[in-house]
Design a protein around this motif. Structure first.
Motif, short mmCIF file in Angstrom:
data_model
loop_
_atom_site.label_atom_id
_atom_site.label_comp_id
_atom_site.label_asym_id
_atom_site.label_seq_id
_atom_site.Cartn_x
_atom_site.Cartn_y
_atom_site.Cartn_z
N TRP A 1 74.36 71.09 71.56
CA TRP A 1 73.38 71.38 70.50
C TRP A 1 73.61 72.76 69.89
O TRP A 1 72.92 73.14 68.96
CB TRP A 1 71.96 71.26 71.03
N GLY A 2 74.56 73.55 70.39
CA GLY A 2 74.86 74.84 69.78
C GLY A 2 75.96 74.68 68.75
O GLY A 2 77.11 75.02 69.01
N ALA A 3 75.62 74.15 67.57
CA ALA A 3 76.63 73.88 66.54
C ALA A 3 76.13 74.40 65.20
O ALA A 3 75.77 73.62 64.31
CB ALA A 3 76.92 72.38 66.47
N PRO A 4 76.07 75.72 65.02
CA PRO A 4 75.52 76.26 63.76
C PRO A 4 76.31 75.85 62.53
O PRO A 4 75.76 75.72 61.46
CB PRO A 4 75.56 77.78 63.99
N GLY A 5 77.64 75.61 62.68
CA GLY A 5 78.43 75.19 61.53
C GLY A 5 78.00 73.83 61.02
O GLY A 5 77.79 73.62 59.82
N ASP A 6 77.85 72.87 61.94
CA ASP A 6 77.39 71.54 61.56
C ASP A 6 75.96 71.58 61.02
O ASP A 6 75.63 70.88 60.06
CB ASP A 6 77.45 70.59 62.76
N GLN A 7 75.11 72.40 61.64
CA GLN A 7 73.73 72.51 61.17
C GLN A 7 73.69 73.05 59.75
O GLN A 7 72.90 72.60 58.92
CB GLN A 7 72.94 73.42 62.12
N ALA A 8 74.55 74.01 59.44
CA ALA A 8 74.58 74.59 58.11
C ALA A 8 74.93 73.54 57.07
O ALA A 8 74.36 73.51 55.97
CB ALA A 8 75.56 75.75 58.05
N ARG A 9 75.87 72.66 57.39
CA ARG A 9 76.26 71.62 56.44
C ARG A 9 75.16 70.56 56.27
O ARG A 9 75.09 69.89 55.25
CB ARG A 9 77.55 70.95 56.88
N PHE A 10 74.32 70.41 57.28
CA PHE A 10 73.26 69.41 57.23
C PHE A 10 72.16 69.80 56.24
O PHE A 10 71.57 68.95 55.58
CB PHE A 10 72.66 69.23 58.64
N PHE A 11 71.88 71.10 56.13
CA PHE A 11 70.78 71.56 55.29
C PHE A 11 71.28 72.03 53.93
O PHE A 11 72.43 72.44 53.77
CB PHE A 11 70.03 72.71 55.97
N LEU A 12 70.38 71.99 52.95
CA LEU A 12 70.68 72.54 51.64
C LEU A 12 70.86 74.05 51.73
O LEU A 12 70.35 74.69 52.66
CB LEU A 12 69.57 72.19 50.66
N GLY A 13 71.55 74.61 50.73
CA GLY A 13 71.95 76.01 50.80
C GLY A 13 70.87 77.00 51.14
O GLY A 13 71.03 77.85 52.02
N LEU B 1 67.94 76.59 52.64
CA LEU B 1 67.42 76.43 53.99
C LEU B 1 68.42 76.90 55.05
O LEU B 1 68.03 77.26 56.15
CB LEU B 1 67.03 74.98 54.24
N ARG B 2 69.71 76.85 54.75
CA ARG B 2 70.69 77.35 55.71
C ARG B 2 70.39 78.80 56.07
O ARG B 2 70.46 79.21 57.23
CB ARG B 2 72.10 77.25 55.14
N ARG B 3 70.08 79.59 55.05
CA ARG B 3 69.79 81.00 55.29
C ARG B 3 68.43 81.17 55.96
O ARG B 3 68.28 81.96 56.89
CB ARG B 3 69.83 81.77 53.97
N ARG B 4 67.44 80.41 55.49
CA ARG B 4 66.09 80.61 56.01
C ARG B 4 65.94 80.15 57.45
O ARG B 4 65.10 80.67 58.19
CB ARG B 4 65.09 79.86 55.11
N LEU B 5 66.72 79.16 57.86
CA LEU B 5 66.66 78.70 59.24
C LEU B 5 67.64 79.44 60.15
O LEU B 5 67.85 79.06 61.29
CB LEU B 5 66.92 77.19 59.30
N GLY B 6 68.23 80.49 59.63
CA GLY B 6 69.07 81.34 60.46
C GLY B 6 70.42 80.77 60.79
O GLY B 6 71.03 81.14 61.81
N LEU B 7 70.95 79.88 59.94
CA LEU B 7 72.22 79.24 60.25
C LEU B 7 73.41 80.00 59.68
O LEU B 7 74.55 79.67 59.98
CB LEU B 7 72.22 77.80 59.72
N GLU B 8 73.15 80.99 58.84
CA GLU B 8 74.25 81.75 58.25
C GLU B 8 74.21 83.23 58.61
O GLU B 8 75.15 83.96 58.35
CB GLU B 8 74.25 81.58 56.72
N HIS B 9 73.13 83.68 59.16
CA HIS B 9 73.08 85.07 59.64
C HIS B 9 72.04 85.15 60.76
O HIS B 9 71.32 84.20 61.03
CB HIS B 9 72.76 86.06 58.51
N GLY B 10 71.97 86.31 61.40
CA GLY B 10 71.27 86.42 62.66
C GLY B 10 69.77 86.27 62.61
O GLY B 10 69.04 87.26 62.64
N ARG B 11 69.27 85.03 62.55
CA ARG B 11 67.84 84.81 62.67
C ARG B 11 67.53 83.80 63.77
O ARG B 11 66.40 83.38 63.94
CB ARG B 11 67.26 84.33 61.34
N ARG B 12 68.59 83.37 64.49
CA ARG B 12 68.38 82.50 65.63
C ARG B 12 69.24 83.00 66.78
O ARG B 12 70.44 83.23 66.62
CB ARG B 12 68.74 81.04 65.29
N TRP B 13 68.59 83.17 67.93
CA TRP B 13 69.29 83.71 69.10
C TRP B 13 69.09 82.78 70.30
O TRP B 13 68.08 82.08 70.39
CB TRP B 13 68.73 85.10 69.45
#
Length: 424
Positions: A50-62, A64-76
């Motif tokens: 379940w640690g697949a930020p790259g796949d998660q980023a492709r799943f969401f629209l642009g 939301l990728r940033r807001r859900l922390g998939l492109e920069h450090g907002r999820r640890w």
């Protein structure tokens, strides 16, 4: 209809879950570095499937990728999760991962839990009720104990022990009732398809294992199973209150999809609920009609939140977007937003009426001043004339007195009709 009457007693189940604990992240949302003991997932942290930020980023629209922390450090992710489990007789559900997601000043602690081995229907019902328990239902109820090392404590104690120093559980957790939001993944150990049944209704309702007096009425079971959606024959999803149920049969990639993508859709709609409830309470706490500087700031904040976190479309995947709309509908997010809009509209009407009354009072006062000033100005002008030019003083004082009496009468009548201005 009972659980035993709708399922083969020999049926066994796999169980996994996500617990979504709302937290106040504060300054952590904009921190340049992760908290001590945590690793940023957007930096490619190693982890389970379940640690697949790259796949998660492709799943969401642009956006939301940033807001859900998939492109920069907002999820640890917590680097070393202490051995933690919840027990039910010989069965146990163990904590496998702890993630921290920051969304503005709010966020979620995401706890991934999985039971080892196969479970009976009663054990599934027990974990469904015990895993998310946060607040006792009665003063005498004892919350289930989680075991962490040599200690035992309820879920709220576990959460406080896992969270970084600067992060606290949100005080508003009781908005969800007695439980934190739960995503339950139940897979029947059989290869056939799955249909809504009494177990589906019992899990959505959060019922305890079989107990006299805790059998749902048929209409209520039908209502609960009506809160489900099926895309494929071998799994369905349902949501009721703070519970989200994925119910599957046989081999299916559903568990991987939930861990990578779908749990974040539930997180997003839970975040919408938390923030909209917060806006409603803050709006209710404003004095008068709430259109002062604080009220205007709140309205701007609400408009910005809806623009960022309530998009009409969330996913690039058709099934993902259908699930997003389903979760929004079940969570009544649009109804919450509409209730806030109605409250604001009613306050605007009140403020408009108050403004009209103030304007009426001001016009009344100005009318009084003008009405009194005209005779006085006339008197002052005439008194400067030569008495010989004035002639008989009664030629002036008679009409002036009548005009003054009429002016005062107009003022009094206007005052009585409009009412005196009131303080706000």
């Amino acid at each position: 209809m009972t659980i035993g009457g709708s399922l083969n007693p020999d049926t066994r189940f796999h169980l996994a879950a996500w617990l979504l604990v709302p937290v106040r992240t504060g300054p952590l949302a904009g921190a340049a570095a992760p908290p001590a003991g945590w690793t940023g997932l957007a930096d490619g942290a190693a982890g389970p499937a379940w640690g697949a930020p790259g796949d998660q980023a492709r799943f969401f629209l642009g956006g939301l990728r940033r807001r859900l922390g998939l492109e920069h450090g907002r999820r640890w992710r917590m680097e070393a999760v202490p051995p933690t489990e919840l027990r039910c007789g010989d069965a146990a559900a163990a904590l496998q991962a702890a993630d921290l997601l920051a969304l503005d000043d709010w966020g979620f602690l995401l706890l991934r839990v999985e039971a080892a081995g196969l479970l009976t229907a009663d054990e599934v019902l027990h974990f469904n009720r015990a895993l998310p328990a946060w607040i006792p239902r009665t003063v005498t109820e004892r919350l289930p104990d989680w075991h962490i090392g040599d200690s035992a404590m309820p879920l709220n104690g576990i959460v406080r022990r896992l969270l970084p120093v600067s992060v606290e559980p949100a005080e508003e957790l009781d908005w969800f009732g007695h439980d934190v939001p739960l995503i339950l993944m139940v897979t029947r150990d059989a290869a056939d398809g799955v249909e809504p049944d009494a177990l589906t209704a019992a899990l959505l309702a959060g019922l305890p294992p079989a107990r006299p007096g805790y059998t749902l009425a048929v209409p209520e079971q039908e209502r609960l199973v009506g809160n489900t959606m099926a895309v494929w024959r071998n799994w369905l999803v349902g949501q009721h209150g703070a519970r989200t149920l994925f119910y599957a049969a046989g081999e299916t990639p559903l568990a991987v999809n939930i861990d990578r993508y779908y749990h974040l859709l539930v997180v997003l709609t839970a975040h919408q609920q938390v923030r909209l409830w917060d806006f409603m309470e803050r709006l209710a706490g404003l004095r008068d009609a709430g259109v002062g500087s604080e009220g205007l700031d709140l309205r701007r904040e609400l408009a910005e939140f809806r623009r960022i976190y309530m998009p009409p479309k969330a996913s690039t995947y058709p099934v993902g977007d259908r699930l997003y709309r389903f979760f929004m509908h079940q969570a009544a997010v649009d109804d919450l937003a509409s209730a806030i809009n109605r409250d604001i509209a009613e306050r605007d009407k009140v403020e408009q009426l108050m403004g009209q009354r103030r304007e009426s009072a001001i016009l009344t006062a100005l009318t009084a001043i003008a009405s009194l000033a005209v005779p006085a100005t006339t008197v002052a002008t005439i008194l400067q004339l030569d008495l010989e030019k004035l002639g008989n003083p009664l030629h002036f004082w008679g009409p002036a007195t009548v005009a003054t009496v009429l002016a005062v009468g107009v003022v009094v009548v206007s005052w009585l009709r409009s009412g005196a201005p009131k303080s706000t």
